[in-house]
Design an enzyme around this catalytic site. Structure first.
Site, PDB file in Angstrom:
ATOM      1  N   MET A 231      62.623 126.265  21.675  1.00 47.60           N
ATOM      2  CA  MET A 231      62.394 127.698  21.598  1.00 47.60           C
ATOM      3  C   MET A 231      61.663 127.976  20.258  1.00 47.60           C
ATOM      4  O   MET A 231      60.907 128.882  20.165  1.00 47.60           O
ATOM      5  CB  MET A 231      63.911 128.178  21.340  1.00 47.60           C
ATOM      6  CG  MET A 231      63.963 129.720  21.716  1.00 47.60           C
ATOM      7  SD  MET A 231      63.453 130.109  23.290  1.00 47.60           S
ATOM      8  CE  MET A 231      63.872 131.634  23.736  1.00 47.60           C
ATOM      9  N   CYS A 232      61.715 126.979  19.222  1.00 44.49           N
ATOM     10  CA  CYS A 232      60.980 127.307  18.134  1.00 44.49           C
ATOM     11  C   CYS A 232      59.490 127.444  18.336  1.00 44.49           C
ATOM     12  O   CYS A 232      58.785 127.987  17.796  1.00 44.49           O
ATOM     13  CB  CYS A 232      61.436 126.476  16.945  1.00 44.49           C
ATOM     14  SG  CYS A 232      61.138 124.885  17.147  1.00 44.49           S
TER      15      CYS A 232
END
Ligand SMILES: [Zn+2]
Length: 460
Positions: A231-232
């Site tokens: 997700m980052c």
């Protein structure tokens, strides 16, 4: 004609359709099977060595051969149409889904009026109405709703499924039908499985002779676990066009709600895809990333009308046409050996290779499966192994063992009350659970209709 009165006594379904030979009551007209006969009544350079051209083969095809199609979706529609037009008349179809409006672009047996109705029912009605003499029997059910006696009645099973779990279950079912005498496989217990699959613009067709050639679980490594981008990376450090698309799909869509509150992204809706495509292009431009295309935005698993469906449908069928239950006379051509890939993402590419059986396949090898762990390992680690090992990939394994003569459930996830009761076992070591070297563990899972037996090998 070798076809005896096939549908005599039945109500003709296609009233008003003028067909020569209708008076014969067979649904056949002069020359109807000429093309099929060319395959069945003549020798040729590609025929099977054991094949004897005969006028009886057509009779087998028309009257006796019973085939099961699993899935009446994109691939299933192609399969049903092709099978019925090839002369197969005793066809059953299983599908648990109902028709959604977004299916209509490619699932051509369905019309707007059919939205909401079971796919199996509508597909069967359509084919039965359109093709004289064809008797498709629909089942609006799950494959797991049927038992061995149901599956045993078919000569061939053709799968057009979109789920690996369902494929594995079906594979396991056909393996469970095999009978062995003194360790020797009885060929008459084999029901060939033809499996087709599509994903985006890619597809495959394969022939599985359970117990003889590579099964689904033999080649489980071919189904890699789904890639999830961190997700980052998606949110702040995109490097690939996929990262930009995922950003729009996962973060920007729920925030902007471009088609109204609560409208989920529908991969079959061109307006939705267009919106995602444009936003992903904007994001890619900000980060100097190239390669965001409409096709990539459509993504894996979101089918559109592509040549793949029709082609895979045909290829699956070619394979089908070339085999039959090994004992039968319908054995005209050498079967596909045994795995064909098809890709038209960029140009067109196709390739056939022989998938090999895995010596210790947990589904088809009849070799006891070993589990090696130190006595200090916790049950949690066994569970992790069963789900993450590339050749097992179980989903929610339930583990039982016989301890002091009693059957004991060590862990079971699918029933909440039992999960709660057995959860403390996950943190116990194998030793604490009373498991010893050589202990058998029975594991049940949605990926197989049969319990898989493992032998615990405790390493010191
Ligand atoms: Zn196998």
């Amino acid at each position: 004609s070798s076809c005896r009165s096939l549908v005599s006594g039945q109500t003709r379904r296609n009233d008003g359709m003028a067909v020569d030979g209708e008076h014969m009551g067979s649904g056949d007209w002069d020359g109807r099977w000429n093309h099929v006969k060319k395959f069945l009544e003549r020798p040729g350079p590609f025929t099977h060595p054991d094949f004897e051209p005969s006028t009886e083969s057509l009779g087998f095809l028309l009257e006796t051969c019973k085939i099961l199609v699993i899935g009446a979706g994109g691939l299933g529609c192609e399969l049903l149409k092709n099978l019925a037009l090839s002369g197969l008349r005793h066809i059953h179809v299983i599908d648990m889904d109902t028709i959604d409006i977004s299916n209509l672009n490619r699932q051509f047996l369905f019309r707007p009026k059919d939205v909401g109705r079971p796919k199996a029912d509508v597909a069967a009605d359509f084919v039965n109405n359109r093709i004289p003499g064809c008797q498709v029997v629909p089942h609006f059910k799950k494959i797991q709703d049927f038992d061995e006696s149901f599956y045993r009645q078919f000569h061939i099973i053709v799968c057009g499924l979109d789920s690996v779990i369902a494929r594995r279950w079906m594979n396991g079912m056909l393996i469970s039908l095999l009978s062995y005498e003194d360790g020797v496989l009885d060929p008459s217990s084999i029901i060939p499985l033809i499996d087709g699959g599509t994903e985006g613009f890619k597809g495959n067709a394969r022939v599985i002779l359970p117990g003889m050639t590579a099964c689904i679980d033999c080649t489980l490594e071919l189904y890699p676990p789904q890639i999830n981008f961190p997700m980052c990376t998606i949110a702040s450090m995109p490097r690939l066009p996929e990262h930009c698309i995922e950003y729009v799909r996962m973060l920007q869509w729920p925030k902007d709600t471009p088609f109204g509150d609560g409208v989920c992204l529908d991969g079959d809706n061109p307006e939705h895809i267009q919106w995602v495509f444009q936003r992903a292009q904007e994001r890619a431009a900000n980060y100097n990333i190239t390669g965001v295309t409409y096709r990539l935005t459509q993504g894996e698993g979101h089918h559109t009308i592509t040549p793949s469906l029709a082609n895979i449908g045909k290829l699956s069928l070619c394979s089908m046409y070339k085999i039959a239950k090994t004992t039968s006379q319908f054995h005209a051509y050498i079967p596909l050996n045994n795995y064909l890939v098809f890709n038209d993402v960029d140009g067109l590419y196709t390739y056939t290779f022989e998938a090999e059986r895995k010596e210790n396949c947990s589904a088809c090898s009849q070799v006891p499966q070993d589990l090696q762990f130190p006595p200090s390992a916790k049950l949690q680690e066994v569970l992790k192994y069963l789900t993450e090992n590339a050749s097992l990939q179980m989903k929610s394994p339930a583990i039982t063992a016989t301890l002091e003569g009693k059957n004991k459930t060590l862990y079971l996830q699918t029933i909440a009350s039992i999960e709660e009761r057995t959860r403390p076992n996950l943190c116990k070591t194998l030793k604490e659970l009373g498991l010893s070297d050589g202990q058998e563990l029975a594991v049940a899972d949605v990926t197989t209709p049969q319990t898989v037996l493992f032998k615990l090998k405790l390493t010191s």
